[in-house]
Design a protein around this motif. Structure first.
Motif, PDB file in Angstrom:
ATOM      1  N   ALA A   1     -30.951  21.278  88.874  1.00  0.00           N
ATOM      2  CA  ALA A   1     -30.737  22.647  89.328  1.00  0.00           C
ATOM      3  C   ALA A   1     -31.480  23.666  88.482  1.00  0.00           C
ATOM      4  O   ALA A   1     -31.506  24.853  88.815  1.00  0.00           O
ATOM      5  CB  ALA A   1     -29.237  22.980  89.324  1.00  0.00           C
ATOM      6  N   ALA A   2     -32.087  23.225  87.381  1.00  0.00           N
ATOM      7  CA  ALA A   2     -32.835  24.132  86.507  1.00  0.00           C
ATOM      8  C   ALA A   2     -33.721  23.308  85.588  1.00  0.00           C
ATOM      9  O   ALA A   2     -33.501  22.108  85.385  1.00  0.00           O
ATOM     10  CB  ALA A   2     -31.887  25.001  85.687  1.00  0.00           C
ATOM     11  N   LEU A   3     -34.730  23.973  85.027  1.00  0.00           N
ATOM     12  CA  LEU A   3     -35.559  23.401  83.975  1.00  0.00           C
ATOM     13  C   LEU A   3     -35.483  24.341  82.773  1.00  0.00           C
ATOM     14  O   LEU A   3     -35.114  25.505  82.913  1.00  0.00           O
ATOM     15  CB  LEU A   3     -37.014  23.243  84.443  1.00  0.00           C
ATOM     16  N   TRP A   4     -35.861  23.824  81.583  1.00  0.00           N
ATOM     17  CA  TRP A   4     -35.825  24.641  80.368  1.00  0.00           C
ATOM     18  C   TRP A   4     -37.163  24.580  79.664  1.00  0.00           C
ATOM     19  O   TRP A   4     -37.771  23.502  79.551  1.00  0.00           O
ATOM     20  CB  TRP A   4     -34.727  24.153  79.421  1.00  0.00           C
ATOM     21  N   LEU A   5     -37.647  25.741  79.188  1.00  0.00           N
ATOM     22  CA  LEU A   5     -38.917  25.832  78.483  1.00  0.00           C
ATOM     23  C   LEU A   5     -38.713  25.510  77.010  1.00  0.00           C
ATOM     24  O   LEU A   5     -37.816  26.072  76.364  1.00  0.00           O
ATOM     25  CB  LEU A   5     -39.503  27.239  78.582  1.00  0.00           C
ATOM     26  N   ILE A   6     -39.520  24.627  76.468  1.00  0.00           N
ATOM     27  CA  ILE A   6     -39.475  24.347  75.038  1.00  0.00           C
ATOM     28  C   ILE A   6     -40.904  24.285  74.500  1.00  0.00           C
ATOM     29  O   ILE A   6     -41.843  23.897  75.191  1.00  0.00           O
ATOM     30  CB  ILE A   6     -38.742  23.031  74.723  1.00  0.00           C
ATOM     31  N   GLY A   7     -41.068  24.711  73.258  1.00  0.00           N
ATOM     32  CA  GLY A   7     -42.382  24.715  72.630  1.00  0.00           C
ATOM     33  C   GLY A   7     -42.578  25.975  71.825  1.00  0.00           C
ATOM     34  O   GLY A   7     -41.845  26.962  71.983  1.00  0.00           O
ATOM     35  N   ASN A   8     -43.601  25.988  70.962  1.00  0.00           N
ATOM     36  CA  ASN A   8     -43.809  27.162  70.122  1.00  0.00           C
ATOM     37  C   ASN A   8     -44.429  28.338  70.874  1.00  0.00           C
ATOM     38  O   ASN A   8     -44.626  29.408  70.299  1.00  0.00           O
ATOM     39  CB  ASN A   8     -44.640  26.806  68.872  1.00  0.00           C
TER      40      ASN A   8
END
Length: 297
Positions: free
Chosen positions: A147-154
């Motif tokens: 139902a969602a995605l999450w942004l990760i990274g610098n």
């Protein structure tokens, strides 16, 4: 009334009050069970998103397998309050028919729901009225597992902190599309399916090394997108055709000065989703060509 009965009544009343407080204070809801892609892994349970107009309502469009079990968690673990069917007679879900859900903690009365036909379902749970409603989604071409995605990274202000990762929600009319506007730094990023699973247990959408406009999915491979210029971007990820776009969005910058007060005001969530009737919370208010972060009470 005897002392024993009186004491029992007081104790039950106290437990009920604490239970109601805990339930209403959650602010989260997750779908778990073999009917979903997560199985019984709470770290990968499907996060439902709270409705912008009612904090008690949680929604998601996800694929459910026929005759497989599912229930709802308020935390990504099994020791907290869960929402389940009220009895063994209430486990079968009929699309379009409201179903009572009950808050339970512990192993007793672990009645789980199931649908009788596999497919993508629009799921809504109202924790204010303890009612669930499930309908077959209009979109059935491919399975929608998250139902969602999450942004990760610098490239994100939160960096690699999963607990602070920005969320990218589904498009309500196109549940296979996830989008939002984000202020990005120069750096790299990818998307996780869950901020609860941990880096080793999660799966990711990451860049195709031969075409950054395409996505790959899985646990192997770690090709990230590289943001070369800081600023606000509208990100749109399509998991049906595995494409992605990053478009610079000059209108999304948040200013500390508000101008044009006579112009109509528009409100957006911090992830860039427009809200027609904002309630109490933190929003981006856009008015007269300028945007500012505001807190509505």
């Amino acid at each position: 009334m005897g002392l024993k009965t009186f004491t029992k009544s007081i104790l039950c009343g106290t437990l009920l009050a604490v239970g109601v407080l805990n339930v209403n204070a959650q602010g989260k809801l997750y779908i778990i069970g073999p009917a979903t892609e997560a199985g019984w892994n709470p770290g990968k349970s499907v996060s439902m998103l709270s409705d912008a107009g009612d904090a008690n309502v949680f929604k998601a469009t996800v694929y459910l397998k026929a005759n497989e079990e599912f229930k709802f968690l308020t935390e990504p673990e099994f020791t907290k309050i869960e929402y389940r069917a009220k009895s063994a007679d209430d486990v079968e879900v009929t699309p379009g028919v409201a179903k009572d859900i009950t808050a339970v903690q512990g192993d007793a009365e672990d009645y789980k729901f199931h649908v009788t036909e596999s497919g993508n379902y629009d799921i809504s749970c109202d924790l204010g009225t303890n009612v669930m409603l499930i309908n077959k989604s209009a979109y059935q071409d491919t399975n929608v597992n998250y139902a969602a995605l999450w942004l990760i990274g610098n490239a994100c202000d939160a960096g690699w902190d999963l607990g602070k990762a920005p969320i990218m929600p589904q498009d309500p009319s196109k549940p296979y599309v996830y989008s939002g506007v984000y202020n990005l730094n120069a750096g790299e990023l990818k998307f996780t399916i869950s901020p609860n699973a941990g880096f080793d247990d999660s799966a990711y959408y990451f860049s195709n090394p031969n075409d950054p406009g395409k996505m790959e999915f899985g646990t192997a491979g770690d090709h990230k997108w590289n943001i070369t210029e800081a600023g606000p971007y509208r990100i749109t990820a399509n998991v049906a055709d595995m494409t992605i776009s990053f478009v610079k969005d000059s209108s999304a910058g948040i200013s500390s000065v508000e101008t044009g007060k006579d112009a109509p005001a528009e409100y957006f969530t911090l992830s860039g989703v427009k809200v027609t009737n904002p309630t109490a919370g933190v929003y981006v208010k856009r008015q007269g060509g300028k945007s500012v972060k505001v807190v509505l009470k």
